[in-house]
Design a protein around this motif. Sequence first.
Motif, PDB file in Angstrom:
ATOM      1  N   ARG A 407     -26.593  75.741  60.174  1.00 58.75           N
ATOM      2  CA  ARG A 407     -27.743  75.384  61.002  1.00 58.75           C
ATOM      3  C   ARG A 407     -28.960  76.242  60.649  1.00 58.75           C
ATOM      4  N   LEU A 408     -28.732  77.446  60.137  1.00 57.50           N
ATOM      5  CA  LEU A 408     -29.860  78.286  59.729  1.00 57.50           C
ATOM      6  C   LEU A 408     -30.602  77.670  58.549  1.00 57.50           C
ATOM      7  N   SER A 409     -29.900  76.907  57.727  1.00 56.76           N
ATOM      8  CA  SER A 409     -30.561  76.203  56.637  1.00 56.76           C
ATOM      9  C   SER A 409     -31.581  75.210  57.189  1.00 56.76           C
ATOM     10  N   SER A 410     -31.197  74.503  58.239  1.00 61.06           N
ATOM     11  CA  SER A 410     -32.134  73.567  58.889  1.00 61.06           C
ATOM     12  C   SER A 410     -33.284  74.321  59.537  1.00 61.06           C
ATOM     13  N   LEU A 411     -32.996  75.494  60.106  1.00 60.92           N
ATOM     14  CA  LEU A 411     -34.047  76.298  60.725  1.00 60.92           C
ATOM     15  C   LEU A 411     -35.056  76.763  59.682  1.00 60.92           C
ATOM     16  N   MET A 412     -34.580  77.157  58.504  1.00 66.41           N
ATOM     17  CA  MET A 412     -35.501  77.550  57.434  1.00 66.41           C
ATOM     18  C   MET A 412     -36.463  76.414  57.110  1.00 66.41           C
ATOM     19  N   THR A 413     -35.935  75.203  57.039  1.00 67.16           N
ATOM     20  CA  THR A 413     -36.771  74.038  56.729  1.00 67.16           C
ATOM     21  C   THR A 413     -37.816  73.807  57.802  1.00 67.16           C
ATOM     22  N   VAL A 414     -37.391  73.892  59.067  1.00 64.57           N
ATOM     23  CA  VAL A 414     -38.324  73.682  60.180  1.00 64.57           C
ATOM     24  C   VAL A 414     -39.444  74.713  60.144  1.00 64.57           C
ATOM     25  N   LEU A 415     -39.124  75.976  59.893  1.00 69.20           N
ATOM     26  CA  LEU A 415     -40.146  77.031  59.880  1.00 69.20           C
ATOM     27  C   LEU A 415     -41.102  76.870  58.703  1.00 69.20           C
ATOM     28  N   CYS A 416     -40.585  76.391  57.583  1.00 68.31           N
ATOM     29  CA  CYS A 416     -41.454  76.167  56.421  1.00 68.31           C
ATOM     30  C   CYS A 416     -42.450  75.041  56.667  1.00 68.31           C
ATOM     31  N   CYS A 417     -42.085  74.091  57.531  1.00 67.77           N
ATOM     32  CA  CYS A 417     -42.945  72.934  57.813  1.00 67.77           C
ATOM     33  C   CYS A 417     -43.698  73.067  59.135  1.00 67.77           C
ATOM     34  N   LEU A 418     -43.653  74.240  59.710  1.00 67.64           N
ATOM     35  CA  LEU A 418     -44.242  74.469  61.026  1.00 67.64           C
ATOM     36  C   LEU A 418     -45.756  74.257  61.019  1.00 67.64           C
ATOM     37  N   ARG A 419     -46.250  73.652  62.118  1.00 73.61           N
ATOM     38  CA  ARG A 419     -47.695  73.494  62.307  1.00 73.61           C
ATOM     39  C   ARG A 419     -48.160  74.423  63.420  1.00 73.61           C
ATOM     40  N   GLU A 420     -49.408  74.774  63.405  1.00 73.70           N
ATOM     41  CA  GLU A 420     -49.993  75.731  64.345  1.00 73.70           C
ATOM     42  C   GLU A 420     -49.720  75.326  65.795  1.00 73.70           C
ATOM     43  N   GLY A 421     -49.006  76.183  66.523  1.00 73.12           N
ATOM     44  CA  GLY A 421     -48.788  75.977  67.953  1.00 73.12           C
ATOM     45  C   GLY A 421     -47.998  74.749  68.316  1.00 73.12           C
ATOM     46  N   GLU A 422     -47.266  74.187  67.356  1.00 73.51           N
ATOM     47  CA  GLU A 422     -46.590  72.907  67.598  1.00 73.51           C
ATOM     48  C   GLU A 422     -45.331  73.063  68.433  1.00 73.51           C
ATOM     49  N   LYS A 423     -44.609  74.146  68.217  1.00 71.77           N
ATOM     50  CA  LYS A 423     -43.298  74.301  68.837  1.00 71.77           C
ATOM     51  C   LYS A 423     -43.130  75.707  69.413  1.00 71.77           C
ATOM     52  N   THR A 424     -42.261  75.801  70.426  1.00 70.31           N
ATOM     53  CA  THR A 424     -41.827  77.110  70.918  1.00 70.31           C
ATOM     54  C   THR A 424     -40.439  77.407  70.362  1.00 70.31           C
ATOM     55  N   THR A 425     -40.050  78.656  70.492  1.00 73.45           N
ATOM     56  CA  THR A 425     -38.712  79.057  70.050  1.00 73.45           C
ATOM     57  C   THR A 425     -37.642  78.210  70.720  1.00 73.45           C
ATOM     58  N   LEU A 426     -37.778  78.005  72.035  1.00 71.83           N
ATOM     59  CA  LEU A 426     -36.779  77.229  72.773  1.00 71.83           C
ATOM     60  C   LEU A 426     -36.752  75.782  72.299  1.00 71.83           C
ATOM     61  N   GLU A 427     -37.904  75.210  72.066  1.00 71.61           N
ATOM     62  CA  GLU A 427     -37.943  73.812  71.611  1.00 71.61           C
ATOM     63  C   GLU A 427     -37.258  73.646  70.261  1.00 71.61           C
ATOM     64  N   ILE A 428     -37.464  74.589  69.355  1.00 68.69           N
ATOM     65  CA  ILE A 428     -36.792  74.520  68.053  1.00 68.69           C
ATOM     66  C   ILE A 428     -35.289  74.693  68.219  1.00 68.69           C
ATOM     67  N   ALA A 429     -34.890  75.623  69.065  1.00 66.39           N
ATOM     68  CA  ALA A 429     -33.462  75.821  69.322  1.00 66.39           C
ATOM     69  C   ALA A 429     -32.824  74.548  69.869  1.00 66.39           C
ATOM     70  N   GLU A 430     -33.532  73.866  70.761  1.00 70.62           N
ATOM     71  CA  GLU A 430     -33.030  72.609  71.313  1.00 70.62           C
ATOM     72  C   GLU A 430     -32.960  71.526  70.236  1.00 70.62           C
ATOM     73  N   ASP A 431     -34.020  71.419  69.439  1.00 75.50           N
ATOM     74  CA  ASP A 431     -34.054  70.394  68.389  1.00 75.50           C
ATOM     75  C   ASP A 431     -32.891  70.552  67.414  1.00 75.50           C
ATOM     76  N   LEU A 432     -32.543  71.798  67.103  1.00 78.35           N
ATOM     77  CA  LEU A 432     -31.514  72.061  66.100  1.00 78.35           C
ATOM     78  C   LEU A 432     -30.140  72.332  66.717  1.00 78.35           C
ATOM     79  N   ASP A 433     -30.054  72.260  68.050  1.00 75.09           N
ATOM     80  CA  ASP A 433     -28.802  72.524  68.748  1.00 75.09           C
ATOM     81  C   ASP A 433     -28.237  73.886  68.349  1.00 75.09           C
ATOM     82  N   MET A 434     -29.097  74.893  68.431  1.00 77.56           N
ATOM     83  CA  MET A 434     -28.709  76.259  68.104  1.00 77.56           C
ATOM     84  C   MET A 434     -28.955  77.154  69.315  1.00 77.56           C
ATOM     85  N   PRO A 435     -28.179  78.220  69.477  1.00 77.91           N
ATOM     86  CA  PRO A 435     -28.465  79.167  70.568  1.00 77.91           C
ATOM     87  C   PRO A 435     -29.870  79.756  70.414  1.00 77.91           C
ATOM     88  N   PHE A 436     -30.595  79.841  71.528  1.00 77.89           N
ATOM     89  CA  PHE A 436     -31.945  80.401  71.499  1.00 77.89           C
ATOM     90  C   PHE A 436     -31.965  81.766  70.818  1.00 77.89           C
TER      91      PHE A 436
END
Length: 462
Positions: A407-436
Motif C-alpha cells: 500500500r505504501l507503493s500506492s501512497l508514493m504515487t498519490v504523493l507524487c501526483c498531489l495538488r496544492e491543498g487537495e487532500k488531507t492526511t486522513l482523506e488519503i489514508a481513507e482513499d488508500l485504506d491505510m491506517p492514518f
Amino acid sequence: MTQKITRWENALHKLWKRNRVHVSSDVSAAYRELVAIYSNPNIIGYPTGSEAGYWVVPKSWEVEYATVCDPNGRKLVDYDECRLGLATYSPSFEGIISLAKLAEHNTCSKKYPERRIFSFRNQYRHWDRVWGVSIPWQIFKNLEEGDYKVSIKTHFDDGILEMVECKHQGELDDTFLLVGHFDHPDMCLDGLVGCLAGHEVIERLKDKKTKYSYAMLSTIEIVGSVFYAQFEAKKRGVRQAMFMACSGANAPLCYQKTSRSNSAIDQIMIHVSKHVNEPVSIANFREGPIGNDEIAFDTHAQGIPCASIMRGPYDERHTDADTPSVVNSLNFEGMVNMVLRGINILEKNAILSPQFEVLPCLAHPELELYVDELPDEYGLPNEDTVFRQILGRLDETLEGVVVEPVRLSSLMTVLCCLREGEKTTLEIAEDLDMPFELVDVYTDMWVEKKLIKKTWKNMFDN
C-alpha cells in the motif's frame, strides 16, 4: 508473583460498591475518591430543585437499612450485602405483607433466575416513588404463602447533583469531551468502567502538548448530562463529544455515529474502526446496542455532535453479575487505545501541499523514501529498509494492526501526483485504506526532505 494493580483497576475496586445513585452522600464520597486518583479535576454541582427544562434535581436518597424476611425469618433481601436488593430511591416501608403483595413490589428475571435486578425507575420519577426489592426468581418461585416482613428505612434530604470533569488544556479552548455515566450502585461495566476508560484517556495525555483541549465528564446518566449540556458545555468550549460505555465488557466493539453521521469525530472513528485488531460494528445514532447520554448533547438546542463507543450487548447488564470479576482488562485497554488513536488524528490531520517541481527520485541517497512494493518477495530484505524506518516510528498503540508494504507503493504515487491543498492526511489514508498513522509518519518523512508541506487542519471548523 502477584500482578500489579493498575490505576484504573484500583479505582474500580474502591468505587464499585458505593451507593452511586443520582444524589446521595455516598455518590458524593465516590466522586471525591475519584478526584484523588485523576489529575486536574473539577467538581460541578446543582442543588436539589434546580431545573433544566423539565428535568429537576431530586433530593438526596439515604438508606439506613432494608431487609425482607420470609415467614421463617430467613433473609431474602439485605441491603448491606447487595445494594441491588433494594430499588433505588425507595421510600421507607415497614410491614407484614402477603406473598402476593411482595410479588407486586419485586423485580426479578426468568432469563437470569439467579440474579438480582437493578431497578432504576424511581430515579426518573422521583415525584412518584414506590418501594421495591429484588429477590431472584429461583428463590422467589419457591416461596410459600405466609407473612413476609419488610423493613425499609430511608430518608430524603436536600442535596447536590454532582459530576466530575477532568481536563487537559491545549493551545485552543476548543474542547473534545468524553462522557460516561458514573451512577449504578454495585455495578461495574454499566457506567463506572466507561468513566474510568475516559479518565485514563485524559490522564495519558498528561504532559503532552496538544492543539485541542480534552476533557472527561463523569456524571449521572441522562440527568447530569442534560444539566452539563445546558449550562456548562458551551462556556467550557465543548465542540464535539463522545460517550464511552462498557469498555471492559466481554462483548464486541461498536461505534455509534452522531446524529449528523459525518461529523469530524465520525470521520475519525470510522477510519480507526477499520484499522484495529478486532471487529468494530458501525451503527447510526441511537441504533447501537445501548442508548446513552449522547442524546443530551446531540440535540438542536445544544448543537454538539455526540457519538458513542461501547461494547455490547453483554450478559451481565443491570444485574448483580456485573462485578469486577467480569471486567476484561484487555478489552478495556483496547477501547482506551482506540480513543487515543482518534485523538492522534485530531491533533495531526493536515492539508498536504507539494513543494517539488519535478518528479522526485525517491530512491536517491539524499531522499531514501522509496519503498519496494513487495520487499524480499515475502519478507524484508534487510534491517535498514525504508519500511522498517516507518515501522520504527509508529506508535505502540498500532500493535497488531496489519501494515502492508504494497500500500505504501500506492501512497508514493498519490504523493507524487498531489495538488496544492487537495487532500488531507486522513482523506488519503481513507482513499488508500491505510491506517492514518502510517500515512502520517511517511508524509512526515517527505516533510523532512522538504518535498511537501503539512498545514494542520482544524476539523471542528468544518
